[in-house]
Each structure stands twice: as structure tokens, then as C-alpha cells.
Design a protein around this motif. Structure first.
Motif, PDB file in Angstrom:
ATOM      1  N   ILE A  50       0.837  -1.207   0.000  1.00 60.88           N
ATOM      2  CA  ILE A  50       0.000   0.000   0.000  1.00 60.88           C
ATOM      3  C   ILE A  50       0.869   1.254   0.000  1.00 60.88           C
ATOM      4  CG2 ILE A  50      -1.658   1.336   1.375  1.00 60.88           C
ATOM      5  CD1 ILE A  50      -2.751  -1.480   2.294  1.00 60.88           C
ATOM      6  N   LYS A  51       1.938   1.229   0.788  1.00 62.06           N
ATOM      7  CA  LYS A  51       2.875   2.356   0.835  1.00 62.06           C
ATOM      8  C   LYS A  51       3.501   2.581  -0.539  1.00 62.06           C
ATOM      9  CE  LYS A  51       6.816   4.028   3.607  1.00 62.06           C
ATOM     10  NZ  LYS A  51       7.934   4.117   2.664  1.00 62.06           N
ATOM     11  N   ILE A  53       2.228   1.853  -3.456  1.00 60.41           N
ATOM     12  CA  ILE A  53       1.203   2.432  -4.330  1.00 60.41           C
ATOM     13  C   ILE A  53       1.035   3.920  -4.038  1.00 60.41           C
ATOM     14  CG2 ILE A  53      -1.264   2.442  -4.894  1.00 60.41           C
ATOM     15  CD1 ILE A  53      -1.227  -0.620  -4.315  1.00 60.41           C
ATOM     16  N   ASN A  54       0.920   4.242  -2.756  1.00 64.90           N
ATOM     17  CA  ASN A  54       0.698   5.641  -2.374  1.00 64.90           C
ATOM     18  C   ASN A  54       1.878   6.536  -2.733  1.00 64.90           C
ATOM     19  OD1 ASN A  54      -1.872   5.176  -1.361  1.00 64.90           O
ATOM     20  ND2 ASN A  54      -1.147   4.755   0.714  1.00 64.90           N
ATOM     21  N   GLU A  55       3.063   5.945  -2.769  1.00 65.18           N
ATOM     22  CA  GLU A  55       4.260   6.726  -3.127  1.00 65.18           C
ATOM     23  C   GLU A  55       4.507   6.726  -4.634  1.00 65.18           C
ATOM     24  OE1 GLU A  55       7.414   5.110  -0.761  1.00 65.18           O
ATOM     25  OE2 GLU A  55       6.774   6.158   1.071  1.00 65.18           O
ATOM     26  N   GLY A  56       3.614   6.090  -5.384  1.00 66.32           N
ATOM     27  CA  GLY A  56       3.733   6.101  -6.837  1.00 66.32           C
ATOM     28  C   GLY A  56       4.786   5.168  -7.393  1.00 66.32           C
ATOM     29  N   THR A  58       5.012   2.665  -9.203  1.00 69.92           N
ATOM     30  CA  THR A  58       4.154   1.889 -10.106  1.00 69.92           C
ATOM     31  C   THR A  58       4.714   1.767 -11.523  1.00 69.92           C
ATOM     32  OG1 THR A  58       2.880   3.903 -10.545  1.00 69.92           O
ATOM     33  CG2 THR A  58       2.045   2.442  -8.822  1.00 69.92           C
ATOM     34  N   ILE A 263       5.103  -3.333  -7.278  1.00 71.71           N
ATOM     35  CA  ILE A 263       4.495  -3.284  -5.946  1.00 71.71           C
ATOM     36  C   ILE A 263       4.736  -4.590  -5.198  1.00 71.71           C
ATOM     37  CG2 ILE A 263       2.268  -3.076  -4.750  1.00 71.71           C
ATOM     38  CD1 ILE A 263       1.547  -1.376  -7.443  1.00 71.71           C
TER      39      ILE A 263
END
Length: 370
Positions: A50-51, A53-56, A58, A263
Motif C-alpha cells: 500500500i505504501k 502504491i501511495n508513493e507512486g 508503479t 508493488i
């Protein structure tokens, strides 16, 4: 589509027997057929994803995998498996399946032979055939392990590789240190590569896990986070070998995948470097389920040796297909031994990666059906 010609390599293999049975069964059936831990991925691993993803995080990564994960895996191999590889000798892959595929693609020319346990995991034969190789079955000993003397009898000038799998799917057996050492010596003596599938390494109840790479450089070690950390759907595997092997496999990996899921790589780093409480808890729960299942099978008069590892029992039956069919029609999914090779006839594979309640209910159905 009249007149369309397909690959002969693909045409001559069949769909996985495991998948066929799983997809044909009803949704309310007790599933003792699929090899997947029935545990959720640990929270600290999910949090790392999740971290990311939130930090981009990707985009594409370095083809061989993010450096910190390969560093962690390098340390893991030294600590847990008794051999040293540098981060440059590791490729992070899309599951152990891709690792097996790129290993075989790098090794095989048309008609080259690969020695595979019979019975053995379904992917080995199929991947060998897809890569234009020839799968050569090695019958197992009475204790359902691959013996060095039987391997020696099967070696020819065309033999390029031996696939080892300990702990084993489908038998649940664990190879002895003496046998692993002897097989490594055979590989060196005959200039053959061992492909060692070690995805169940942390699920051992008796015996010990021994990596062939601790005895020989002629080894490609395949592993994954799938089973150990209940991450089957994350599709994150890895492969380790000497640089000559890695250079060839990396070429195939770059065209197959470019890189593994970014991820999932961050999640795998958290898994490999984080606490092992969840691994230990799963192992102990599987041990309890194993003991209940095997006792229940033996009480029913079914001969079943106590599996030393993985999460599969491999009891004897009079007719594999008939026994599996009867159970499936009565709501219990198992896999006929023939799905794993001709020598699997007379067995069924039962996965105890299912709840104790389901195992006990399945045993009750087996008592009435078999």
C-alpha cells in the motif's frame, strides 16, 4: 479457423489436471485440491504494498529486480540455505513459474532431456515440452523420493538438467541430505544442471531442508514468496545461480516480462526482511492438520505415509481417477495421482491447506464414499 496451424509443442501438452478439477467443481465443494495456503497475507507485507502504491512506485523496475530485494535475498540464501550468491546472481521473477520457464529456456535445445520425478509437479513436464525438450520420468523409490542410483540409470548424452523438488509436490516427501549431496555430485560428474524448486522450504515437519547449491555450482535455485508468506496471487518469485546462468536467463526474462511487478517487489522485501511469526504459525497449523488428516486416512484403511513437508498427503487408492471422481461428485475436491505422471496412478493428492473443520468434514465423506 480451418487451416490454422498451432505450435506442436503446445498442442501435445494438456491443460493442468489440477486446474481442470478445480474449475469443474461446485462452489460449495470442500477444496482439498489446490495448493494454496488458506491464510491471508501478513499485515506488514500488505502495508508495504500500500505504501508503494501511495508513493507512486508503479513503473518499471530494473529488469533483474529492485536492488534492496536482491540484497535481502542474497543474505537469505547465505543464512537459510548455506550458499553464497551476489545480488547480481539473482533475478526477481513473476512467480516460481516464470523462474522455471526461463531456466529451461536458457538450457534446452531441441530434444534435450530433463529428468523429472514421476510423479512430480505438473508444470515440469509441460514447460520442458514447450521449450522443445524431452521430459524423462524418474520413478520414485518406495518412500516416494528421487534416488541418486535411479537418476544415474536415466542419464544419457542428451541429459541437460534434473529438476528436484524438496519438500515435494505432490508427495510431501523431503529428500535426505545424503541424497541431495549425491545428486549434486552426479550433476558435477556429468556436467548436468540441477534446477532446484524450493518453494516449500519453510514447511518441514521432520527432516531438514538442504539446498543442492550448498554442494554444487551447477544449480539453478528457484523459490518464491507464494507459499511461505501466503502470497500466491502476488506472483513474486526469484531465481539464483552463477553468472553464466543468470546472463542467459536474464535475456529470456527481459523479453517475457521486462521486470516483475513493482508493488509485489516492495511487498516481498517486507516479507523477506520482516518477522517470520506468520511463517512459523502456518507451519505449526499445517502440522496439526497433517496429523489429523493422515490419522483419519489410516483409520479408514487408506495407506498413507506421514508427509514430512509441504502441505500434501499422497494416500494410496485402488484407482486414482475413480476415487477422485467419486469424491468430487460428493463435494470433496482432490487430485488424481495421474495428474502428476503415469507413476501417480494408484494415489490421490490431498491438500491440507484447508481448515480443520473442512478436513474433518471431508474425512466423514470419504468414509461413506471410498
Amino acid at each position: 479457423m480451418k487451416g490454422i496451424k498451432f505450435s506442436e509443442n503446445v498442442a501435445r501438452i494438456d491443460t493442468s489436471g489440477i486446474r481442470k478439477i478445480f474449475e469443474a467443481a461446485g462452489s460449495d465443494a470442500i477444496n482439498l485440491g489446490l495448493g494454496q495456503p488458506d491464510f491471508d497475507t501478513p499485515e506488514h507485507i500488505k502495508a508495504a504494498a500500500i505504501k508503494a502504491i501511495n508513493e507512486g512506485f508503479t513503473g518499471y523496475t530494473v529488469g533483474s529486480g529492485i536492488p534492496e530485494l536482491r540484497e535481502a535475498l542474497s543474505s537469505k540464501f547465505k543464512k537459510d540455505n548455506g550458499f553464497s550468491v551476489s545480488p547480481e546472481e539473482i533475478i526477481v521473477t513473476s512467480g516460481a513459474s516464470e523462474a522455471l520457464a526461463i531456466a529451461l529456456a536458457a538450457l534446452l535445445n531441441h530434444g534435450d532431456e530433463v529428468l523429472i520425478s514421476n510423479p512430480g509437479f505438473v508444470s515440469y513436464n509441460a514447460l520442458t515440452e514447450i521449450m522443445s525438450g524431452k521430459a524423462v520420468g524418474v520413478p520414485l523409490a518406495e518412500d516416494l523420493t528421487m534416488k541418486p542410483e535411479t537418476v544415474l540409470e536415466k542419464i544419457t548424452p542428451k541429459t541437460r538438467a534434473i529438476i528436484l523438488n524438496s519438500p515435494s509436490n505432490p508427495t510431501g516427501t523431503v529428500a535426505s541430505r545424503a541424497d541431495i549431496k549425491a545428486l549434486a555430485e552426479i550433476a558435477d560428474d556429468h556436467n548436468i544442471t540441477i534446477i532446484s524448486d524450493e518453494v516449500y522450504e519453510y514447511f518441514i515437519y521432520e527432516g531438514e531442508h538442504v539446498s543442492p547449491a550448498s554442494y554444487s555450482d551447477n544449480v539453478i535455485t528457484v523459490n518464491a514468496t507464494s507459499k511461505s508468506y501466503a502470497m500466491t496471487g502476488w506472483r513474486l518469485g526469484y531465481v539464483a545461480a552463477r553468472k553464466d546462468y543468470i546472463g542467459q536467463m536474464l535475456k529470456v526474462h527481459q523479453y517475457f516480462q521486462a521486470c516483475s511487478n513493482s508493488i509485489a517487489q516492495k511487498a516481498a522485501y517486507a516479507a523477506v526482511t520482516g518477522p517470520k511469526d506468520s511463517v512459523n504459525a502456518m507451519r505449526e497449523e499445517f502440522r496439526k492438520r497433517r496429523d489429523v488428516l493422515v490419522k483419519g486416512l489410516n483409520d479408514l484403511g487408506m495407506e498413507c505415509a506421514l508427509p514430512k513437508g509441504a502441505f500434501y498427503a499422497f494416500p494410496k487408492v485402488s484407482n486414482s481417477a475413480e476415487a477422485a471422481s467419486k469424491l468430487i461428485s460428493n463435494g470433496v475436491i482432490v487430485t488424481p495421482g495421474t495428474a502428476f505422471g503415469s507413476e501417480g496412478d494408484g494415489y490421490i493428492r490431498i491438500s491440507y491447506a484447508a481448515s480443520m473443520k473442512d478436513i474433518e468434514k471431508a474425512l466423514g465423506i470419504m468414509e461413506k464414499v471410498l
